[in-house]
Write a protein that holds these residues in place. Sequence first.
Motif, PDB file in Angstrom:
ATOM      1  N   TYR A 180       0.797  -1.223   0.000  1.00  0.00           N
ATOM      2  CA  TYR A 180       0.000   0.000   0.000  1.00  0.00           C
ATOM      3  C   TYR A 180       0.834   1.280   0.000  1.00  0.00           C
ATOM      4  O   TYR A 180       0.309   2.365  -0.272  1.00  0.00           O
ATOM      5  CB  TYR A 180      -0.947  -0.001   1.200  1.00  0.00           C
ATOM      6  N   THR A 183       1.290   5.325   4.608  1.00  0.00           N
ATOM      7  CA  THR A 183      -0.068   5.478   5.123  1.00  0.00           C
ATOM      8  C   THR A 183      -0.100   6.298   6.404  1.00  0.00           C
ATOM      9  O   THR A 183       0.875   6.354   7.150  1.00  0.00           O
ATOM     10  CB  THR A 183      -0.716   4.105   5.393  1.00  0.00           C
ATOM     11  N   THR A 184      -1.250   6.912   6.632  1.00  0.00           N
ATOM     12  CA  THR A 184      -1.462   7.693   7.844  1.00  0.00           C
ATOM     13  C   THR A 184      -2.880   7.424   8.344  1.00  0.00           C
ATOM     14  O   THR A 184      -3.597   6.604   7.782  1.00  0.00           O
ATOM     15  CB  THR A 184      -1.215   9.192   7.567  1.00  0.00           C
ATOM     16  N   GLU A 186      -5.388   9.818   8.858  1.00  0.00           N
ATOM     17  CA  GLU A 186      -6.431  10.819   8.635  1.00  0.00           C
ATOM     18  C   GLU A 186      -6.291  11.459   7.260  1.00  0.00           C
ATOM     19  O   GLU A 186      -5.187  11.784   6.832  1.00  0.00           O
ATOM     20  CB  GLU A 186      -6.319  11.867   9.759  1.00  0.00           C
ATOM     21  N   ARG A 187      -7.394  11.640   6.555  1.00  0.00           N
ATOM     22  CA  ARG A 187      -7.363  12.030   5.139  1.00  0.00           C
ATOM     23  C   ARG A 187      -6.862  13.462   4.928  1.00  0.00           C
ATOM     24  O   ARG A 187      -6.172  13.729   3.938  1.00  0.00           O
ATOM     25  CB  ARG A 187      -8.748  11.860   4.512  1.00  0.00           C
ATOM     26  N   LEU A 188      -7.209  14.411   5.797  1.00  0.00           N
ATOM     27  CA  LEU A 188      -6.764  15.792   5.589  1.00  0.00           C
ATOM     28  C   LEU A 188      -5.251  15.917   5.736  1.00  0.00           C
ATOM     29  O   LEU A 188      -4.594  16.638   4.982  1.00  0.00           O
ATOM     30  CB  LEU A 188      -7.475  16.732   6.560  1.00  0.00           C
ATOM     31  N   GLU A 189      -4.703  15.202   6.698  1.00  0.00           N
ATOM     32  CA  GLU A 189      -3.251  15.231   6.855  1.00  0.00           C
ATOM     33  C   GLU A 189      -2.583  14.500   5.697  1.00  0.00           C
ATOM     34  O   GLU A 189      -1.507  14.895   5.238  1.00  0.00           O
ATOM     35  CB  GLU A 189      -2.830  14.629   8.199  1.00  0.00           C
ATOM     36  N   ALA A 190      -3.222  13.440   5.210  1.00  0.00           N
ATOM     37  CA  ALA A 190      -2.697  12.727   4.048  1.00  0.00           C
ATOM     38  C   ALA A 190      -2.598  13.651   2.840  1.00  0.00           C
ATOM     39  O   ALA A 190      -1.633  13.587   2.067  1.00  0.00           O
ATOM     40  CB  ALA A 190      -3.579  11.529   3.722  1.00  0.00           C
ATOM     41  N   GLN A 191      -3.580  14.514   2.668  1.00  0.00           N
ATOM     42  CA  GLN A 191      -3.580  15.453   1.537  1.00  0.00           C
ATOM     43  C   GLN A 191      -2.381  16.399   1.602  1.00  0.00           C
ATOM     44  O   GLN A 191      -1.714  16.647   0.591  1.00  0.00           O
ATOM     45  CB  GLN A 191      -4.884  16.254   1.541  1.00  0.00           C
ATOM     46  N   ARG A 194       0.855  14.402   0.845  1.00  0.00           N
ATOM     47  CA  ARG A 194       0.983  14.064  -0.569  1.00  0.00           C
ATOM     48  C   ARG A 194       1.430  15.269  -1.408  1.00  0.00           C
ATOM     49  O   ARG A 194       2.343  15.164  -2.233  1.00  0.00           O
ATOM     50  CB  ARG A 194      -0.349  13.521  -1.091  1.00  0.00           C
ATOM     51  N   VAL A 218      -5.301   5.462   5.653  1.00  0.00           N
ATOM     52  CA  VAL A 218      -5.286   6.362   4.492  1.00  0.00           C
ATOM     53  C   VAL A 218      -3.912   6.323   3.822  1.00  0.00           C
ATOM     54  O   VAL A 218      -2.895   6.586   4.456  1.00  0.00           O
ATOM     55  CB  VAL A 218      -5.624   7.807   4.894  1.00  0.00           C
ATOM     56  N   PHE A 220      -1.133   7.891   1.384  1.00  0.00           N
ATOM     57  CA  PHE A 220      -0.834   9.217   0.854  1.00  0.00           C
ATOM     58  C   PHE A 220       0.219   9.210  -0.249  1.00  0.00           C
ATOM     59  O   PHE A 220       0.345  10.184  -0.989  1.00  0.00           O
ATOM     60  CB  PHE A 220      -0.461  10.225   1.954  1.00  0.00           C
TER      61      PHE A 220
END
Length: 246
Positions: A180, A183-184, A186-191, A194, A218, A220
């Motif tokens: 994969y 990974t993290t 939480e999606r906002l931090e992933a954004q 990235r 998530v 990233f």
Amino acid sequence: MIARQRLDRIVETVSRNGAATVPELAESFGISESTIRRDLDKLDSAGRLVKVHGGAVCLEDEHVRRELTIGERADLRTAEKARISRYAASLIGPDDLVYIDAGTTCRALVDHIGETRASYVTNSLDSAAALAVRGLSVVVLGGEVKPATAALVGPEAVETLSRYRFTLGFWGANGVSREYGLTTAERLEAQVKRLSIARTGRPFLLADHTKLGRVGPVVFDPLEAVTVLTDEVPPDWADVATVRAV
């Protein structure tokens, strides 16, 4: 065995195995399940492990599933973090524009930075304050503050990142997986992770060896997007060219 010794042994058992059930612990220590449950309540309240239905998991495994607070992570793998961050800091040159991600390993990096002529950009309030106190040039992204990690995320952070092209950068992750990637929790931090990686010439991920093979909720970036700096490369990761022990 006195109660304090038993609590320490429970933490050691859960940390070694990643998780343990109440019946397993009761049998191992020769005490009742109700006593084990009370012990787990105490250890959970003290932030030494995480109590779950039927047993407990170590903080490091819980870190994969959710974003631990700074306090919960502060005492995890401190020697490994120091080793990794000390090496990472040595990579910074006087002309670099450096991005520093949020997280305790990246925060440890700040304490080892010796290059005062470089410029720094971060989405971490903790790292920004530490850089500023030392008189270093630092820009803080705008955005919403995540209470657990003191990280700035959201549209304002993304908009600020669009103005920069970093020569060098350092990130953290909850898990690093062959399948994969990075990974993290939480999606906002992933954004934010990235986009900042995409805008960096030499991106490095700082991760102790316990995060290799773990997968957070998530994704990233793919594994090949960065060079992973770790304290130890397990045998089953020895063939991965982008993972480097320091």
